[in-house]
Each structure stands twice: as structure tokens, then as C-alpha cells.
Design a protein around this motif. Structure first.
Motif, PDB file in Angstrom:
ATOM      1  N   GLY A  97       0.856  -1.192   0.000  1.00 28.69           N
ATOM      2  CA  GLY A  97       0.000   0.000   0.000  1.00 28.69           C
ATOM      3  C   GLY A  97       0.885   1.233   0.000  1.00 28.69           C
ATOM      4  N   ALA A  98       0.932   1.939  -1.130  1.00 32.22           N
ATOM      5  CA  ALA A  98       1.865   3.059  -1.257  1.00 32.22           C
ATOM      6  C   ALA A  98       1.141   4.398  -1.261  1.00 32.22           C
ATOM      7  CB  ALA A  98       2.723   2.892  -2.510  1.00 32.22           C
ATOM      8  N   LEU A 155       8.631  -9.842   7.784  1.00 31.47           N
ATOM      9  CA  LEU A 155       7.759  -8.798   8.331  1.00 31.47           C
ATOM     10  C   LEU A 155       7.193  -7.920   7.216  1.00 31.47           C
ATOM     11  CD1 LEU A 155       9.908  -7.516  11.365  1.00 31.47           C
ATOM     12  CD2 LEU A 155       8.191  -9.343  11.331  1.00 31.47           C
ATOM     13  N   ALA A 156       5.930  -7.537   7.366  1.00 36.66           N
ATOM     14  CA  ALA A 156       5.301  -6.677   6.365  1.00 36.66           C
ATOM     15  C   ALA A 156       4.358  -5.694   7.034  1.00 36.66           C
ATOM     16  CB  ALA A 156       4.531  -7.521   5.352  1.00 36.66           C
ATOM     17  N   ALA A 157       4.353  -4.462   6.526  1.00 37.47           N
ATOM     18  CA  ALA A 157       3.387  -3.466   6.971  1.00 37.47           C
ATOM     19  C   ALA A 157       2.269  -3.379   5.950  1.00 37.47           C
ATOM     20  CB  ALA A 157       4.062  -2.107   7.126  1.00 37.47           C
ATOM     21  N   ILE A 158       1.041  -3.291   6.415  1.00 32.70           N
ATOM     22  CA  ILE A 158      -0.117  -3.173   5.535  1.00 32.70           C
ATOM     23  C   ILE A 158      -0.756  -1.810   5.704  1.00 32.70           C
ATOM     24  CG2 ILE A 158      -2.368  -4.098   4.924  1.00 32.70           C
ATOM     25  CD1 ILE A 158      -1.667  -6.715   5.794  1.00 32.70           C
ATOM     26  N   TRP A 181       2.302  -5.819  10.427  1.00 37.19           N
ATOM     27  CA  TRP A 181       2.109  -4.533  11.086  1.00 37.19           C
ATOM     28  C   TRP A 181       0.898  -3.909  10.419  1.00 37.19           C
ATOM     29  CZ3 TRP A 181       6.263  -0.123  10.999  1.00 37.19           C
ATOM     30  CH2 TRP A 181       6.190   0.591  12.199  1.00 37.19           C
ATOM     31  N   ASN A 182      -0.219  -3.964  11.099  1.00 43.10           N
ATOM     32  CA  ASN A 182      -1.501  -3.643  10.488  1.00 43.10           C
ATOM     33  C   ASN A 182      -1.926  -2.201  10.765  1.00 43.10           C
ATOM     34  OD1 ASN A 182      -4.080  -3.786   9.383  1.00 43.10           O
ATOM     35  ND2 ASN A 182      -4.949  -4.721  11.229  1.00 43.10           N
TER      36      ASN A 182
END
Lengths: 224, 224
Positions: A97-98, A155-158, A181-182
Motif C-alpha cells: 500500500g503506497a 515482516l510486512a506493513a499493511i 504490522w496492520n
DNA sequence: TAGATTGTTAATCGATTAACAATC
DNA sequence: TAGATTGTTAATCGATTAACAATC
């Protein structure tokens, strides 16, 4: 959280302690960069607004960072904490999500400095795909699995719209991500062994509001 | 936090309870929007992943949201919690720093819906000044005091560069702001009666990393 | 009535703080 | 040595959970 150390001794580390470890490391890295070599529990605790005995109690779970009578050696303590926290080796992460929030996260220089290199940015907006942020090209979401597997991302941020949060999370987990990481207000339903950290922006404002409201009406408060 | 209710009875509300109040309200508003009229402590607690007895214990500090035997009435509970939290009237706030993070905060629709209308955005970048975000024009930082006084603003988010974080905070406080939502990694030095909430982005990643690392090495864990 | 639910207190659990011997 | 400091345990404090009478 119950963990076993290298000698096979089991011990339980309170959640409250775990939450403080990154704060300790954070401060210690600043001290290190400032050229400080030694720090006492009292100094370090004061800068974090906690009691020295609490800090020593926290350290005591992992043990042996110094000897009685000697303050802590910053250059020893930093790598020791890094290993405990799990950032002794770089931990790559991606942002999905940019939009503004995603780009804000991508541009946050401190992550890299603290051992979290950004290795992928994903979005489905054709206007965004191809744009580079900090040297990383925004890629279409369909590329997620490839990148995650190739770079061994855990690890991923959404920061995607709520509507696609769940499906995005599933894609990430299927590709091998273990911690999410929501930043969406959605309750993600994922396997139990996946760690989710929810950042609820609005609750932060509410806590502030509650506390300042009390302060505006002194007759309603009596701080002890 | 010790507070006095309308009947003059003093009581102390644990910090842990205060932190949960916004979460309760958040869920209840969702239920309300979905047309749900009644909810039991068990249902509400389950959706928040806490125990029903904890929820009732929390509510008990403020008292009288229902009667024994009857579940909670959503349409009564929402305004009651709003008043307690201090969002029964709109609480206007401003954002200082219109970079990606600032713009992300400004664009977050949920704030308005939860009683926090955005009434000002400030930045010193000439390329940004004048641009409208959600109908609000970005203004130069020198206008802060005027807007804050005119609109009686009590809360402000800071997303400016670290270097100017302290001076920005002081300007805000001088103009009348009582609560600061600090997105910079700087420790702000402000009068004791100013509430500061620090959002440390990097510590969130570190906590995730610690927990996923343990899960990658099952031999190191034994969850109870 | 029977089953479900709240308000409220007591019991348990966990986290913080204080204290101090051992050490530098 | 005197003052400062850590590691470690015990004491205090706070938060969560269980239990149950009262009520619908």
C-alpha cells in the motif's frame, strides 16, 4: 512469553519487559552514536522516565550485562540487546500500500538505521507502479510472493484500503510472512502463529482527549 | 488517574482501563452503524479478545450502564462512553508538518467520524502551502497561533523534522494546545500539565521482530 | 421457571519498586 | 577507603480473573 536460553534453562519474560527492550536499545544506539562509552542503570532509566530498579530487573531476565559496581558498557550492551530482540542481523521488511501512510513508512529513515531495511513496496495503482522511493521501485501486488520468497522477508506493513486488507494479509502469510504490522482498522483473521500488531490511529487521539479533558476541569481531578 | 464524579465521590481509574475505553467505543460505534441494538459483555469482550469480567470491571468504575440481567443498550452506551472519553462534543485538532506522514494523518477519514475534525494543517514548504487536503488549506507555520486560538484547538499532531520538533511543540503549547501527538523521535520538554503521546514507529517493528524470531525457533519457546 | 446477564467483591496473577549484599 | 554501582530477592502495588448474588 516463556523462552529457553542457550543453557536450556527455561524462563518467562514478562510482556511489559519485552515492550521496553526496544526502548532501551533505541536510547543506547543514540548514546553510542554520541560517543558515550558507559552508562549506569540510573542514567539510562532516567532518560526513559522509569526507575533504575525496573531497568535492572528487566536486564536480569537475560543476565550478565555488567558486574556489580561497574556501569554498563554501551558497546557491549547494544549488540547484546540486538541479539535478544532479534535485530542482530538485518530484518528486511516490505510495505504493501503506497498511499500517503505507506510512503511515510517507506521514507522513515530510522528503520534502516535500526536494522530493518525496506526491500519492497507494493501497490496496484498504475500511477504509482514504477516510482522509486528510497531506491525501491513500487511493484504491483501480484509480485508480492516472488519478492518475499526471494528476499526471505518475515515482516510486512499493511497500509492498504480496509476492503482489501484481509486478502492482502492472506497473500503475505501464504508467501511466508510471519509478522504483520496492520495500519488498517480491520481485525485480520490469520493463523495463530502469525503475529499481528495493530496500530489504531484514532485510539491515540482518544487517549489524549480523555487526559486533556480531565486537565481542563481541575475540579474533576486530584492527581496523587 | 484519580477523578471525581458528578456526585463528588472520588475514585481512581486505572491507566489500563483508560486505554481500553477508546477500544470499547470504537467497537460499539461499529455495532451501532451495523444496526445492533444490544450487546452483552461477553459478546463485546470476545470481539476485543478480552475477558467479559474485565469489561464489566472496567465499566464498573463509571457505573450503571445497564441492570443485572439485561445486556447493554448500544444506543445508550455510545454517548455515555463518548462523554467519559471526552468526545461528546467535537474535539478539533491540527496537524503540523505536511509531509507524507502528516498528509496520511490528514487523510485518515476515521478521525472525523470519531469526533476529531481536522481544522488546520501547517507546513513551511512553499510548494505545499495553499494545497487543500480534505478541504483544509495548508498554511504557513507562522499562522499556528491565530488558528489555534480562533478555533480553540486543544490537540495537535506533530510530524515535522526532528530538528524543529521542540520549537514547534513550544509554539503549539504557547498558543493553547494541551495535548501533543508526537510522531517525531524527539523527547519533547514541555510543562508537566501538557500531555504528550509519543508514537515511536521503529519500536513497533522491533516488538514484531522479537516475537516472530521466537516463533522461528520453536526449540526456544514453550508457550503456556 | 430456567437461562442468561449484570454489578460487585474476593482471589489470583503479574509488574513495579525498594532494599541490600557484593563488588568495583 | 568511600562512594557508586550492579545483581538479586522480597515487599508492594496494580491489573486481571473468578465467583456469585441479584435481576431480568
Amino acid at each position: 512469553m516463556k523462552i529457553t536460553n542457550k543453557k536450556g534453562k527455561q524462563f518467562r519474560v514478562p510482556d511489559a519487559t519485552i515492550r521496553r527492550l526496544p526502548l532501551y536499545l533505541d536510547k543506547l544506539i543514540l548514546l553510542q552514536q554520541a560517543g558515550v562509552r558507559e552508562v549506569s542503570s540510573r542514567q539510562l532509566a532516567m532518560s526513559l522516565d522509569i526507575k533504575a530498579s525496573q531497568l535492572r530487573h528487566d536486564f536480569h531476565y537475560f543476565g550478565g550485562f555488567s558486574k556489580p559496581g561497574r556501569p554498563y558498557d554501551v558497546d557491549q550492551l547494544v549488540p547484546a540487546l540486538e541479539e535478544i530482540i532479534g535485530v542482530d542481523n538485518p530484518v528486511p521488511f516490505v510495505v504493501v500500500g503506497a498511499g500517503h501512510l505507506g510512503q511515510a513508512l517507506c521514507n522513515y529513515a530510522n528503520f534502516e538505521r535500526q536494522g530493518f531495511p525496506l526491500v519492497g513496496i507494493f501497490d496496484n495503482d498504475p500511477d504509482l507502479i514504477g516510482i522509486k522511493i528510497r531506491g525501491i521501485k513500487i511493484e504491483p501486488i501480484e509480485n508480492i510472493a516472488t519478492v518475499i520468497k526471494k528476499k526471505n522477508v518475515r515482516l510486512a506493513a499493511i497500509t492498504v484500503p480496509s476492503l482489501v486488507a484481509q486478502e492482502t494479509a492472506v497473500k503475505l502469510v501464504d508467501a511466508g510472512v510471519r509478522g504483520i504490522w496492520n495500519y488498517t482498522p480491520v481485525d485480520l483473521r490469520l493463523p495463530k502463529d502469525i503475529i499481528v500488531r495493530n496500530e489504531r490511529l484514532a485510539t491515540g487521539l482518544m487517549c489524549l482527549s480523555f487526559k486533556t479533558k480531565r486537565l481542563e476541569h481541575p475540579e474533576l481531578i486530584s492527581d496523587d
